[in-house]
Each structure stands twice: as C-alpha cells, then as structure tokens.
Design a protein around this motif. Structure first.
Motif, short mmCIF file in Angstrom:
data_model
loop_
_atom_site.label_atom_id
_atom_site.label_comp_id
_atom_site.label_asym_id
_atom_site.label_seq_id
_atom_site.Cartn_x
_atom_site.Cartn_y
_atom_site.Cartn_z
N VAL A 65 0.85 -1.19 0.00
CA VAL A 65 0.00 0.00 0.00
C VAL A 65 0.88 1.24 0.00
O VAL A 65 1.86 1.33 0.76
N PHE A 66 0.53 2.20 -0.86
CA PHE A 66 1.25 3.46 -0.97
C PHE A 66 0.25 4.61 -0.82
O PHE A 66 -0.96 4.41 -0.93
N ARG A 67 0.77 5.80 -0.61
CA ARG A 67 -0.08 6.99 -0.55
C ARG A 67 0.59 8.09 -1.36
O ARG A 67 1.81 8.31 -1.26
N TRP A 68 -0.22 8.76 -2.16
CA TRP A 68 0.26 9.92 -2.91
C TRP A 68 -0.50 11.13 -2.42
O TRP A 68 -1.74 11.13 -2.36
N LEU A 115 5.06 10.57 -2.99
CA LEU A 115 4.65 9.18 -2.89
C LEU A 115 5.37 8.52 -1.72
O LEU A 115 6.60 8.60 -1.61
N THR A 116 4.62 7.89 -0.82
CA THR A 116 5.22 7.20 0.33
C THR A 116 4.62 5.81 0.44
O THR A 116 3.46 5.58 0.08
N ARG A 117 5.40 4.88 0.97
CA ARG A 117 4.88 3.54 1.23
C ARG A 117 4.30 3.49 2.63
O ARG A 117 4.91 3.94 3.59
N GLU A 118 3.12 2.91 2.74
CA GLU A 118 2.43 2.79 4.01
C GLU A 118 2.84 1.49 4.72
O GLU A 118 3.34 0.55 4.08
N LEU A 162 8.89 0.32 -10.43
CA LEU A 162 7.62 0.52 -9.75
C LEU A 162 7.34 2.01 -9.58
O LEU A 162 6.19 2.46 -9.73
N ARG A 163 8.36 2.79 -9.28
CA ARG A 163 8.15 4.23 -9.14
C ARG A 163 7.67 4.84 -10.46
O ARG A 163 6.85 5.76 -10.47
#
Length: 242
Positions: free
Chosen positions: A71-74, A79-82, A117-118
């Motif tokens: 799960v990531f959040r933008w 962009l950060t990984r949760e 992936l980025r």
C-alpha cells in the motif's frame, strides 16, 4: 470483437474519459512510464514474480495463484509507502472473498523501492489525476499476481468473475507470460454487455480502467505445451481517493 489498434499516449485520457477504459500497447506505455523513472531495473523487477507466495485464501476454494501486496499513498506530489496492512473488499465487489481482511506477503523492499515501480506509480497518479483533478490524495494498492496453468486445470486470473474492484481507477500491466494461451482482458457494462477486449501479451501492455463505470475480467489461461510450466504475471495498481 476485434482487438483495438494502437492508441497514442496523448489520446488515452480522452479515451478513458469517454469509454471508461483504454488498452495501451507496450510501445506506447514504455515512453509514458520512462517520463517518471528509468526502467533499467526491469529485469530484477520482473524476476521478483518468481518469489511470490501462495494466496492462502484462494487455496481454500480449490483454486491457486501467487501474489504479494503493498500500500502506498500519494499526496501533494509525494509518494510514500504505508505500513503493511490487509487487503479488503466488500462482498458487493468480491463475491468469492469479500468482507475478509486478507493478509498477503508484502512486496519486498527492493521491488517497492525500484525505479520500475516508481515509474508505474508516477504514471498512474498523473494519468488518473488528470481524470479527477479535484483529488488531492490517493490510496494506492499494488498487487503482484502470478496465475499458473496446468494441463489438468486452467489458471483463473479473475476467479471472482467479471467484477469491479471497489476503487476509482485500475491499471493492469503485463509483466510476463510464458507458455499460455488466452488470458484476454474483457470490459463490460453493468448489464454485462461486452464493451471491449484485449490480450495483454507483451511486457508493458496495459489496461487503464475507470472502475466506477465499467466491469472487467480475464479469461482463463491454459498451457500451450502441457509438459512445460505456464504462467501469467501481471502488476495491478488501484487508486482510491481519500
């Protein structure tokens, strides 16, 4: 229904806005992704599908596939990984495995931090952001799937059948297919009418889907040569507004 011809990158947003989906060939996706990051580590990225763990929830139904999840959040361009967390879908969207917190093996750090992936996530946020410019933050779920086919059992990429995921947008990206036939992505209206179909064949072939408007599914895959291993590897990215 004939498979669609190439769509130029500049046309894709308009196509999804009008039709609810767009199929994109690899030669268009590659430069679109490379605007966000290099794909120089693609070989490592694709090889990571060889290390996917089994889907224990699907095994209980007598079916098989392998997967990892992250799960990531933008938000505000960052962009950060949760932290690792379960994947949840209600029965309204997944009649086979809904209303269950499903914990899968996490996407490994080298894949989660990979340039490939980025690139995919950067593209997804910009592309779908153009369709929903009012959204300031996305919850992003990333799924690595391997569907294996055997001579005695076809592989089921979508065992829940034609469905919606219960999110806003979906990107399905082909990573690898080996020794399989079929595996055609189909798009349907709410009444089941077939709107389009496309076989993701080459690495980076993609389907871009407005999940709120259309349903999608994938036909079962079978081995071309029953004596050899057969698999279909895809990356699925979903975006849901916060």
């Amino acid at each position: 229904m004939d498979e669609p011809g190439p769509v130029e990158a500049s046309q894709c947003v308009a196509v999804v806005r009008e039709a609810g989906f767009c199929f994109v060939h690899a030669e268009t996706m590659r430069p679109a992704l490379e605007r966000f990051a290099t794909l120089s580590d693609w070989a490592m990225f694709a090889a990571s599908w060889d290390a996917l763990g089994p889907d224990p929830y699907l095994e209980r139904t007598g079916r098989a596939r392998r997967r990892r999840h992250g799960v990531f959040r933008w938000a505000e361009g960052t962009l950060t990984r949760e932290p690792h967390q379960p994947h949840f879908q209600s029965l309204a969207y997944n009649r086979l495995q809904g209303d269950v917190d499903r914990w899968f093996d996490p996407i490994v750090p080298e894949v989660g931090d990979s340039a490939s992936l980025r690139a995919v996530l950067g593209f997804s946020c910009e592309f779908f952001g153009a369709l929903a410019p009012e959204v300031s933050a996305w919850r992003i779920e990333v799924h690595q799937f391997r569907i294996e086919a055997r001579s005695d059992a076809a592989g089921e990429p979508t065992p829940e059948g034609v469905h919606r995921d219960g999110v806003d947008y979906v990107l399905v990206l082909m990573v690898d297919r080996a020794n399989i036939a079929s595996g055609t992505t189909t798009i349907h209206s709410a009444d089941g009418t077939l709107l389009g179909s496309f076989t993701l064949h080459d690495p980076l072939d993609a389907a871009l889907v407005d999940d709120a408007r259309v349903f999608h599914g994938v036909t079962p895959v079978t081995p071309v040569d029953a004596a050899k291993p057969a698999h279909r590897d895809v990356l699925v990215v979903t975006l849901k507004r916060e």
